[in-house]
Write an enzyme that holds these catalytic residues in place. Structure first.
Site, PDB file in Angstrom:
ATOM      1  N   GLY A  53       0.862  -1.182   0.000  1.00 47.15           N
ATOM      2  CA  GLY A  53       0.000   0.000   0.000  1.00 47.15           C
ATOM      3  C   GLY A  53       0.886   1.215   0.000  1.00 47.15           C
ATOM      4  O   GLY A  53       2.080   1.112   0.331  1.00 47.15           O
ATOM      5  N   PRO A  54       0.359   2.384  -0.320  1.00 44.53           N
ATOM      6  CA  PRO A  54       1.195   3.579  -0.391  1.00 44.53           C
ATOM      7  C   PRO A  54       1.764   3.957   0.973  1.00 44.53           C
ATOM      8  O   PRO A  54       1.200   3.583   2.009  1.00 44.53           O
ATOM      9  CB  PRO A  54       0.233   4.651  -0.907  1.00 44.53           C
ATOM     10  CG  PRO A  54      -1.119   4.139  -0.560  1.00 44.53           C
ATOM     11  CD  PRO A  54      -1.049   2.659  -0.634  1.00 44.53           C
ATOM     12  N   SER A  55       2.853   4.671   0.943  1.00 43.54           N
ATOM     13  CA  SER A  55       3.495   5.110   2.179  1.00 43.54           C
ATOM     14  C   SER A  55       2.518   5.965   2.981  1.00 43.54           C
ATOM     15  O   SER A  55       1.870   6.854   2.439  1.00 43.54           O
ATOM     16  CB  SER A  55       4.738   5.927   1.808  1.00 43.54           C
ATOM     17  OG  SER A  55       5.410   6.314   2.963  1.00 43.54           O
ATOM     18  N   VAL A 106      -0.204   4.840   4.561  1.00 42.61           N
ATOM     19  CA  VAL A 106      -1.596   4.342   4.591  1.00 42.61           C
ATOM     20  C   VAL A 106      -1.919   3.634   5.910  1.00 42.61           C
ATOM     21  O   VAL A 106      -3.078   3.496   6.294  1.00 42.61           O
ATOM     22  CB  VAL A 106      -1.868   3.427   3.366  1.00 42.61           C
ATOM     23  CG1 VAL A 106      -1.191   2.062   3.514  1.00 42.61           C
ATOM     24  CG2 VAL A 106      -3.356   3.227   3.154  1.00 42.61           C
ATOM     25  N   ARG A 112      15.107   5.941  10.561  1.00 39.54           N
ATOM     26  CA  ARG A 112      14.390   7.039  11.222  1.00 39.54           C
ATOM     27  C   ARG A 112      14.733   6.989  12.708  1.00 39.54           C
ATOM     28  O   ARG A 112      15.218   5.947  13.191  1.00 39.54           O
ATOM     29  CB  ARG A 112      12.872   6.852  11.051  1.00 39.54           C
ATOM     30  CG  ARG A 112      12.409   7.031   9.626  1.00 39.54           C
ATOM     31  CD  ARG A 112      10.931   6.684   9.510  1.00 39.54           C
ATOM     32  NE  ARG A 112      10.515   6.675   8.108  1.00 39.54           N
ATOM     33  CZ  ARG A 112       9.617   5.838   7.613  1.00 39.54           C
ATOM     34  NH1 ARG A 112       9.025   4.943   8.380  1.00 39.54           N
ATOM     35  NH2 ARG A 112       9.304   5.902   6.346  1.00 39.54           N
ATOM     36  N   ARG A 155       2.859  12.037  10.689  1.00 41.71           N
ATOM     37  CA  ARG A 155       3.879  11.084  11.163  1.00 41.71           C
ATOM     38  C   ARG A 155       5.204  11.805  11.386  1.00 41.71           C
ATOM     39  O   ARG A 155       5.976  11.433  12.288  1.00 41.71           O
ATOM     40  CB  ARG A 155       4.031   9.928  10.147  1.00 41.71           C
ATOM     41  CG  ARG A 155       4.905   8.802  10.656  1.00 41.71           C
ATOM     42  CD  ARG A 155       4.853   7.567   9.765  1.00 41.71           C
ATOM     43  NE  ARG A 155       5.574   7.766   8.505  1.00 41.71           N
ATOM     44  CZ  ARG A 155       5.648   6.880   7.532  1.00 41.71           C
ATOM     45  NH1 ARG A 155       5.024   5.708   7.651  1.00 41.71           N
ATOM     46  NH2 ARG A 155       6.315   7.138   6.426  1.00 41.71           N
ATOM     47  N   ARG A 178       6.684  10.715  -2.141  1.00 41.96           N
ATOM     48  CA  ARG A 178       5.858   9.570  -1.724  1.00 41.96           C
ATOM     49  C   ARG A 178       4.408   9.752  -2.175  1.00 41.96           C
ATOM     50  O   ARG A 178       3.748   8.789  -2.567  1.00 41.96           O
ATOM     51  CB  ARG A 178       5.965   9.360  -0.205  1.00 41.96           C
ATOM     52  CG  ARG A 178       7.300   8.710   0.162  1.00 41.96           C
ATOM     53  CD  ARG A 178       7.575   8.578   1.638  1.00 41.96           C
ATOM     54  NE  ARG A 178       8.908   7.997   1.810  1.00 41.96           N
ATOM     55  CZ  ARG A 178       9.187   6.874   2.466  1.00 41.96           C
ATOM     56  NH1 ARG A 178       8.233   6.211   3.074  1.00 41.96           N
ATOM     57  NH2 ARG A 178      10.416   6.408   2.534  1.00 41.96           N
TER      58      ARG A 178
HETATM   59  P1  ADP Z   1       2.895   2.909   6.481  1.00 44.20           P
HETATM   60  O1  ADP Z   1       3.551   1.833   7.258  1.00 44.20           O
HETATM   61  O2  ADP Z   1       1.873   2.404   5.528  1.00 44.20           O
HETATM   62  O3  ADP Z   1       3.857   3.852   5.830  1.00 44.20           O
HETATM   63  P2  ADP Z   1       2.091   3.876   9.112  1.00 44.20           P
HETATM   64  O4  ADP Z   1       1.586   2.643   9.748  1.00 44.20           O
HETATM   65  O5  ADP Z   1       3.426   4.394   9.545  1.00 44.20           O
HETATM   66  O6  ADP Z   1       2.039   3.797   7.515  1.00 44.20           O
HETATM   67  O7  ADP Z   1       0.983   4.981   9.359  1.00 44.20           O
HETATM   68  C1  ADP Z   1       1.216   6.325   8.978  1.00 44.20           C
HETATM   69  C2  ADP Z   1       0.604   7.227  10.053  1.00 44.20           C
HETATM   70  O8  ADP Z   1      -0.801   7.146   9.970  1.00 44.20           O
HETATM   71  C3  ADP Z   1       0.995   6.839  11.466  1.00 44.20           C
HETATM   72  O9  ADP Z   1       1.254   8.018  12.209  1.00 44.20           O
HETATM   73  C4  ADP Z   1      -0.243   6.110  12.002  1.00 44.20           C
HETATM   74  O10 ADP Z   1      -0.383   6.268  13.379  1.00 44.20           O
HETATM   75  C5  ADP Z   1      -1.374   6.800  11.233  1.00 44.20           C
HETATM   76  N1  ADP Z   1      -2.541   5.926  10.948  1.00 44.20           N
HETATM   77  C6  ADP Z   1      -2.545   4.656  10.548  1.00 44.20           C
HETATM   78  N2  ADP Z   1      -3.803   4.237  10.291  1.00 44.20           N
HETATM   79  C7  ADP Z   1      -4.611   5.286  10.569  1.00 44.20           C
HETATM   80  C8  ADP Z   1      -6.034   5.486  10.507  1.00 44.20           C
HETATM   81  N3  ADP Z   1      -6.875   4.526  10.134  1.00 44.20           N
HETATM   82  N4  ADP Z   1      -6.516   6.689  10.847  1.00 44.20           N
HETATM   83  C9  ADP Z   1      -5.673   7.683  11.213  1.00 44.20           C
HETATM   84  N5  ADP Z   1      -4.333   7.571  11.285  1.00 44.20           N
HETATM   85  C10 ADP Z   1      -3.811   6.392  10.961  1.00 44.20           C
HETATM   86  P1  5GP Z   2       9.544   3.081   4.350  1.00 40.44           P
HETATM   87  O1  5GP Z   2      10.739   3.818   3.841  1.00 40.44           O
HETATM   88  O2  5GP Z   2       8.375   3.989   4.616  1.00 40.44           O
HETATM   89  O3  5GP Z   2       9.853   2.177   5.499  1.00 40.44           O
HETATM   90  O4  5GP Z   2       9.053   2.098   3.174  1.00 40.44           O
HETATM   91  C1  5GP Z   2       8.812   2.642   1.901  1.00 40.44           C
HETATM   92  C2  5GP Z   2       8.192   1.582   1.011  1.00 40.44           C
HETATM   93  O5  5GP Z   2       9.092   0.512   0.830  1.00 40.44           O
HETATM   94  C3  5GP Z   2       6.904   0.981   1.548  1.00 40.44           C
HETATM   95  O6  5GP Z   2       5.966   0.946   0.475  1.00 40.44           O
HETATM   96  C4  5GP Z   2       7.276  -0.423   1.925  1.00 40.44           C
HETATM   97  O7  5GP Z   2       6.206  -1.329   1.748  1.00 40.44           O
HETATM   98  C5  5GP Z   2       8.375  -0.690   0.912  1.00 40.44           C
HETATM   99  N1  5GP Z   2       9.269  -1.768   1.344  1.00 40.44           N
HETATM  100  C6  5GP Z   2       9.744  -2.016   2.593  1.00 40.44           C
HETATM  101  N2  5GP Z   2      10.515  -3.110   2.585  1.00 40.44           N
HETATM  102  C7  5GP Z   2      10.517  -3.567   1.312  1.00 40.44           C
HETATM  103  C8  5GP Z   2      11.108  -4.701   0.674  1.00 40.44           C
HETATM  104  O8  5GP Z   2      11.787  -5.525   1.272  1.00 40.44           O
HETATM  105  N3  5GP Z   2      10.877  -4.845  -0.645  1.00 40.44           N
HETATM  106  C9  5GP Z   2      10.110  -3.975  -1.371  1.00 40.44           C
HETATM  107  N4  5GP Z   2       9.932  -4.227  -2.656  1.00 40.44           N
HETATM  108  N5  5GP Z   2       9.537  -2.914  -0.799  1.00 40.44           N
HETATM  109  C10 5GP Z   2       9.730  -2.701   0.518  1.00 40.44           C
END
Ligand code: ADP
Ligand code: 5GP
Length: 409
Positions: A149-151, A153, A182, A275, A286
């Site tokens: 899913g998108p970053s 989500v 991070r 976030r 992103r």
């Molecule tokens: P991803 O892993 O897909 O990049 P995260 O799990 O880090 O996304 O979530 C991004 C931010 O959105 C976090 O701060 C999280 O707490 C918040 N978040 C996640 N799901 C929801 C939701 N259903 N409603 C509001 N905020 C959410």
């Molecule tokens: P983030 O930098 O936010 O942790 O991740 C950015 C994106 O990279 C997210 O869409 C996450 O799903 C993707 N990602 C994380 N690990 C992997 C991996 O091992 N392989 C691929 N293809 N994508 C990844």
């Protein structure tokens, strides 16, 4: 001397080591013959074993009868350590089962793949002779879960909730990435943070199940990351992008694919900004990528399920529902029982059963130990483990009594 299967069972024979003598003159060093086996498949003879030192790996060499010479293949996969001897049995004309003598239960069974689809593909890519090792594991692992899913989500949030509620059931596949950690992220826990040149080499070495360039950095899932979770008896969760999901779909890893959608682009942007882990430039990148990811997620046919993460609790309940976890009380996982393979044994094959036979002298009566290894439902294989092995032990005594232990299911 080590025994192999014999040709009357409808498979190419695994010859005794004595059969090697004909090729000795061609310059191949045949020291330590007692710890070698040779298996013939078509025009090739695969000679396995031979190292003196138990800290060295089991060696593989091929005699090509067409060329009339020895070939040193490229050997992929984690290699088994050398041992005091082994038996070899050819399976399906594409892999050789190796049963190590006197080794620990979790190191006793290995497969040398010589003509599987993975080996044929790697041979094409590398342009050399290729074989690949895969470790045998008792029992099966549950299908991994791929979440994309998108970053921003909420993938990480949902995965954390699942792992917190079911700690003994799920394990996270720790990816490699070239992006910087991070604030709170720990190396080896959230990611393996890696130098680009190191990761590129490991990709070339075949250590990755999938990899992709995402938002300007390299990300990838190593074979080992997924296998370690399965080794711990847990169901593996992968958080990877759509390109990675596509690669896993095309691989031999059978998984469930779930795509998480945001309720709107505005909400996605808000979550990413709140976030507070990315710079403005990274957030914009992103968000630009998110549009294409959502389109692909919905239309590519890669995903088995699409979940909307609007209300977090509702989305989490839906996720549990589709994984069959509603009302589930997590039971502790029962480890598969281990079997000690005897030092001195002979091996034969009947259909999908490998019969491992040994006799141990007892104080009063001799006991004959039969271990039956069922290879009818093997799963996976190189570049990962070969799962689905099933052992049964049968002890019979000279007085005719016998007992059977079911060792795994
Ligand atoms: P991803 O892993 O897909 O990049 P995260 O799990 O880090 O996304 O979530 C991004 C931010 O959105 C976090 O701060 C999280 O707490 C918040 N978040 C996640 N799901 C929801 C939701 N259903 N409603 C509001 N905020 C959410
Ligand atoms: P983030 O930098 O936010 O942790 O991740 C950015 C994106 O990279 C997210 O869409 C996450 O799903 C993707 N990602 C994380 N690990 C992997 C991996 O091992 N392989 C691929 N293809 N994508 C990844």
């Amino acid at each position: 001397m080590v025994a192999g299967t014999n040709s009357s069972m409808g498979e190419a024979p695994a010859f005794l080591v004595d059969d090697l003598h004909g090729e000795q003159l061609n310059g191949f060093d045949l020291k330590n013959e007692a710890s070698k086996t040779a298996t013939v498949i078509g025009d090739k003879k695969y000679v396995i074993g031979g190292a003196d030192d138990e800290t060295a790996f089991i060696e593989v060499q091929i005699f090509d009868h067409n060329l009339g010479e020895w070939v040193n293949p490229t050997v992929l996969g984690n290699k088994p350590l050398s041992c005091k001897g082994h038996s070899s049995v050819l399976l399906n004309n594409d892999r050789i089962l190796i049963i190590k003598k006197g080794s620990k239960p979790d190191d006793s069974t290995w497969f040398l793949e010589v003509e599987t689809p993975y080996v044929r593909q790697q041979r094409k890519v590398m342009g050399t002779e290729v074989v690949a090792w895969s470790k045998g594991v008792i029992g099966n692992a549950e299908k991994p879960i791929v979440i994309s899913g998108p970053s921003g989500v909420g993938k990480g949030t949902l995965i954390s909730m699942l792992m917190k509620e079911f700690p003994s059931m799920f394990g996270f596949s720790v990816s490699h990435t070239t992006r910087a950690p991070r604030g709170m992220e720990k190396d080896g826990v959230h990611y393996h943070f890696t130098e680009k040149s190191v990761m590129e080499k490991e990709i070339r070495d075949g250590k990755f199940l999938e990899f992709a360039s995402v938002h300007g950095n390299l990300y990838g899932t190593s074979v080992e990351a997924v296998e370690q979770v399965a080794d711990a008896g847990k169901r593996c969760i992968l958080d990877i992008d759509v390109q990675g999901a596509r690669s896993v779909r095309a691989s031999s890893l059978e998984a469930i694919f779930i795509f998480i959608c945001p309720p709107s682009m505005e909400e996605l942007e808000k979550r990413l900004r709140d976030r507070g882990t990315e710079t403005e430039e990274q957030i914009l990148k992103r968000l630009r990528n998110a549009k294409a990811e959502i389109e692909q997620g919905k239309s590519s046919g890669i995903f088995d399920f699409i979940l909307y993460n609007d209300n977090l609790e509702e989305c989490y309940e839906n996720l549990k529902k589709l994984l069959g976890l509603n009302g589930h009380v997590a039971a502790p996982t029962k480890p598969a029982r281990e079997v000690n393979l005897p030092m001195d044994h002979s091996v034969s094959k009947i259909d999908d059963k490998i019969i491992i036979n040994s006799i141990s002298p007892g104080p009063e009566k001799e006991s004959k130990n039969l271990i039956i290894l069922d290879v009818s439902s093997l799963k996976g294989g190189a570049p990962g483990r070969t799962r689905g092995l099933n052992f049964h032990a049968i002890h019979s005594f000279s007085d005719g009594l016998s007992g059977m232990d079911r060792l795994s299911c």
